[in-house]
Write a protein that holds these residues in place. Structure first.
Motif, mmCIF file in Angstrom:
data_model
loop_
_atom_site.group_PDB
_atom_site.id
_atom_site.type_symbol
_atom_site.label_atom_id
_atom_site.label_comp_id
_atom_site.label_asym_id
_atom_site.label_seq_id
_atom_site.Cartn_x
_atom_site.Cartn_y
_atom_site.Cartn_z
ATOM 1 N N GLY A 9 1.552 13.128 8.857
ATOM 2 C CA GLY A 9 2.077 11.726 8.336
ATOM 3 C C GLY A 9 2.452 11.777 6.873
ATOM 4 N N VAL A 13 6.156 11.748 5.271
ATOM 5 C CA VAL A 13 6.721 10.631 4.230
ATOM 6 C C VAL A 13 7.070 11.414 2.793
ATOM 7 C CG1 VAL A 13 5.768 8.894 2.855
ATOM 8 C CG2 VAL A 13 5.412 8.791 5.297
ATOM 9 N N ARG A 17 10.948 11.377 0.871
ATOM 10 C CA ARG A 17 11.162 10.894 -0.319
ATOM 11 C C ARG A 17 11.704 12.018 -1.144
ATOM 12 N NH1 ARG A 17 6.382 7.499 -2.989
ATOM 13 N NH2 ARG A 17 8.268 7.471 -4.397
#
Length: 77
Positions: A9, A13, A17
């Motif tokens: 996870g 992320v 980004r």
């Protein structure tokens, strides 16, 4: 198992980004994707998802039974 899921996870992320274009491009089928590529992915993706819980169940069953037989190498800690 929770550590691995958390790491996946966090990496997702961070990738979203740092490079959102690659994240969007790799997260779905693109126009022109070959049929054999879709078939191959339909086999590989479920195997990648299933390997973590299956290995944890295997390690748990080894610890319940006891030490593995002589000559068998166990990767469970």
């Amino acid at each position: 198992m929770a550590v691995v899921i958390l790491a996946f996870g966090i990496s997702a992320v961070l990738l979203a980004r740092v490079n959102p274009i690659i994240f969007r491009a790799r997260s779905r089928f693109q126009p022109g994707t070959k049929r054999w590529d879709k078939v191959l992915l339909s086999v590989i993706l479920p195997a990648m998802v299933a390997i973590i819980p299956l290995c944890s169940v295997g390690c748990r069953s080894v610890s319940l039974v006891g030490r593995p037989a002589l000559g068998h190498v166990s990767h469970c800690s």
